[in-house]
Design an enzyme around this catalytic site. Structure first.
Site, PDB file in Angstrom:
ATOM      1  N   CYS A   4     -45.074  84.386   6.216  1.00 18.94           N
ATOM      2  CA  CYS A   4     -44.430  84.245   4.911  1.00 18.94           C
ATOM      3  C   CYS A   4     -43.599  85.486   4.595  1.00 18.94           C
ATOM      4  O   CYS A   4     -43.780  86.547   5.192  1.00 18.94           O
ATOM      5  CB  CYS A   4     -45.480  84.045   3.828  1.00 18.94           C
ATOM      6  SG  CYS A   4     -46.560  82.616   4.094  1.00 18.94           S
ATOM      7  N   GLU A   6     -43.776  87.486   2.124  1.00 21.26           N
ATOM      8  CA  GLU A   6     -44.559  88.628   1.654  1.00 21.26           C
ATOM      9  C   GLU A   6     -45.033  89.488   2.824  1.00 21.26           C
ATOM     10  O   GLU A   6     -44.933  90.716   2.795  1.00 21.26           O
ATOM     11  CB  GLU A   6     -45.784  88.158   0.850  1.00 21.26           C
ATOM     12  CG  GLU A   6     -45.438  87.414  -0.410  1.00 21.26           C
ATOM     13  CD  GLU A   6     -45.312  85.905  -0.222  1.00 21.26           C
ATOM     14  OE1 GLU A   6     -45.473  85.186  -1.224  1.00 21.26           O
ATOM     15  OE2 GLU A   6     -45.058  85.438   0.907  1.00 21.26           O
ATOM     16  N   CYS A  41     -49.781  82.957  -0.561  1.00 21.67           N
ATOM     17  CA  CYS A  41     -50.865  82.169   0.025  1.00 21.67           C
ATOM     18  C   CYS A  41     -52.079  83.068   0.268  1.00 21.67           C
ATOM     19  O   CYS A  41     -52.003  84.300   0.178  1.00 21.67           O
ATOM     20  CB  CYS A  41     -50.406  81.515   1.321  1.00 21.67           C
ATOM     21  SG  CYS A  41     -50.183  82.651   2.711  1.00 21.67           S
TER      22      CYS A  41
END
Length: 83
Positions: A4, A6, A41
């Site tokens: 992801c 992040e 997530c």
């Protein structure tokens, strides 16, 4: 698991020698005109928790340009960090 944004941001910062993280801003949705409430997530939460303290803030930019702050500890109170 995929990777992801992040985790990409953290890995890039760490690879450049940055290790003092105070916050991250997260946004998501179908387009920039249609943002939706979005949080990292579980995998990203655990990954980030290994490099930050419990006061680290995740700012979530969502619908109506509303910015909501969350502390990492509130989103992942039982992380695997050993310190």
């Amino acid at each position: 698991m995929s990777i992801c944004a992040e985790r990409v941001a953290f890995v890039k910062a760490i690879s450049e020698g940055y290790m003092d993280f105070e916050y991250i801003v997260v946004c998501g949705g179908k387009s920039l005109d249609h943002l939706e409430d979005c949080l990292p997530c579980g995998f990203c939460r655990q990954f980030m928790s290994e490099f930050v303290d419990k006061d680290f803030i995740i700012y979530a930019l969502g619908s109506n340009d509303k910015i909501t702050p969350y502390h990492i500890f509130d989103l992942l109170p039982h992380n695997f960090r050993l310190n």
